[in-house]
Design an enzyme around this catalytic site. Structure first.
Site, PDB file in Angstrom:
ATOM      1  N   ASP A 180     -35.196   4.729  23.443  1.00 33.61           N
ATOM      2  CA  ASP A 180     -34.139   3.987  24.128  1.00 33.61           C
ATOM      3  C   ASP A 180     -33.621   2.795  23.314  1.00 33.61           C
ATOM      4  O   ASP A 180     -34.217   2.410  22.299  1.00 33.61           O
ATOM      5  CB  ASP A 180     -34.625   3.510  25.508  1.00 33.61           C
ATOM      6  N   ASN A 196     -42.795  -0.927  37.028  1.00 37.98           N
ATOM      7  CA  ASN A 196     -42.270  -0.157  38.165  1.00 37.98           C
ATOM      8  C   ASN A 196     -42.417   1.350  37.951  1.00 37.98           C
ATOM      9  O   ASN A 196     -41.799   2.144  38.648  1.00 37.98           O
ATOM     10  CB  ASN A 196     -40.803  -0.519  38.415  1.00 37.98           C
ATOM     11  N   GLU A 224     -35.449   4.399  35.134  1.00 42.46           N
ATOM     12  CA  GLU A 224     -35.876   3.567  36.249  1.00 42.46           C
ATOM     13  C   GLU A 224     -36.143   4.441  37.475  1.00 42.46           C
ATOM     14  O   GLU A 224     -35.701   5.598  37.528  1.00 42.46           O
ATOM     15  CB  GLU A 224     -34.777   2.540  36.563  1.00 42.46           C
TER      16      GLU A 224
HETATM   17  C1  GLP Z   1     -39.436  -1.349  28.090  1.00 42.32           C
HETATM   18  C2  GLP Z   1     -39.265  -0.029  27.336  1.00 42.32           C
HETATM   19  C3  GLP Z   1     -40.323   0.962  27.735  1.00 42.32           C
HETATM   20  C4  GLP Z   1     -41.685   0.294  27.654  1.00 42.32           C
HETATM   21  C5  GLP Z   1     -41.749  -0.853  28.606  1.00 42.32           C
HETATM   22  C6  GLP Z   1     -43.117  -1.514  28.672  1.00 42.32           C
HETATM   23  O1  GLP Z   1     -38.964  -1.280  29.386  1.00 42.32           O
HETATM   24  N1  GLP Z   1     -37.991   0.568  27.580  1.00 42.32           N
HETATM   25  O2  GLP Z   1     -40.240   2.086  26.869  1.00 42.32           O
HETATM   26  O3  GLP Z   1     -42.663   1.245  27.968  1.00 42.32           O
HETATM   27  O4  GLP Z   1     -40.784  -1.777  28.167  1.00 42.32           O
HETATM   28  O5  GLP Z   1     -43.178  -2.619  27.821  1.00 42.32           O
HETATM   29  P1  GLP Z   1     -44.519  -3.345  27.396  1.00 42.32           P
HETATM   30  O6  GLP Z   1     -45.235  -2.384  26.533  1.00 42.32           O
HETATM   31  O7  GLP Z   1     -44.070  -4.549  26.654  1.00 42.32           O
HETATM   32  O8  GLP Z   1     -45.267  -3.639  28.637  1.00 42.32           O
END
Ligand code: GLP
Length: 260
Positions: free
Chosen positions: A67, A136, A143
């Protein structure tokens, strides 16, 4: 699903790095799906270490990131392009032409997303898709309420996701409202899905994703439909799992040939 619980996030990341190393050593043209986020930082450190110390060769590796924020240029400090180049790509011998990260500045977003899907197909599909988890339950930027068969497209971020990421943008007001993300259907086509989640703040999302019903309201629960989904957790992220003892029992009694 295979649930593997490690003592801490370092050990968990090491296991994930070994899985990727195995693929890179065994396959002539490995295709790896990558994720951003704090969860992946230690994994990427280990991959860099394997490259430096053992000469792990990334020159044949092709990558596709999950993404990117819409409207961010690749050199924006909070872009996922920057994250990937700073934390991994600039420190290994990957060929820049083999790196694919959605373009947040694409003018015709849907046409761009369709092309991204096509490129994954032309590469022969993704061998291992690395995933993190939103608090979430999101994977990529899918989402809650994302279709379980969705493809790469633009999504609107939830208020919770924008708040979680505010720190990277110097405040919530600067966080984009939209992102391009591989769909859940796209992710499920990877031959192996490898989800990492660490820390207490991921515990309830993990419990819902692993032991709850398959539902679009918890996008990671779609991994229950995948024939080869590996979930690697630290103790905190696993702390709300009802059947934790069973997962540990299974892991300890794996046949020798199945061990990572
Ligand atoms: C963002 C990314 C996700 C990732 C998430 C969790 O939302 N789009 O791909 O899994 O963050 O982030 P973190 O690893 O910093 O908790």
């Amino acid at each position: 699903m295979e649930i593997i619980v490690q003592q801490d996030s370092q050990k968990a990341s090491w296991l994930a790095a070994r899985l990727l190393r195995k693929l890179i050593l065994e396959k002539p043209n490995p295709v790896i799906g990558l994720a951003t986020g704090n969860t992946q930082l230690q994994l990427y450190k280990y991959l860099v270490q394997m490259h430096r110390e053992e000469g792990l060769d990334f020159s044949r590796v092709m990558t596709f990131n999950l993404d990117e924020y819409v409207g961010l240029s690749p050199d924006h400090p909070a872009s996922f392009h920057r994250f990937m180049w700073d934390n991994l790509f600039s420190q290994i011998n990957i060929k820049p032409e083999n790196v694919h990260i959605p373009d947040g500045l694409a003018s015709n977003i849907q046409a761009y997303c369709d092309r991204y899907e096509q490129e994954i197909k032309e590469a022969g599909g993704i061998d291992i898709q690395v995933l993190g988890l939103g608090t979430n339950g999101h994977i990529g930027f899918n989402e809650p309420s994302s279709s379980l068969s969705s493809r790469t497209r633009i999504k609107t971020l939830t208020a919770q996701t924008r708040k979680n990421n505010a720190i990277f943008f110097g405040g919530e007001d600067h966080v984009p409202y939209h992102a391009i993300t591989m769909g859940i259907g796209t992710i499920l086509e990877a031959r192996t899905c490898l989800l990492l989640a660490f820390g207490q703040k991921k515990a309830s999302a993990i419990a819902l994703a692993v032991e709850g019903p398959v539902t679009a309201m918890v996008p990671a629960s779609a991994l229950q439909l995948h024939p080869q989904a590996i979930i690697i957790l630290d103790r905190e992220a696993a702390s709300e799992l009802k059947h934790l003892d069973y997962y540990q029992w299974v892991y300890e009694h794996k046949p020798e040939w199945q061990k990572i």
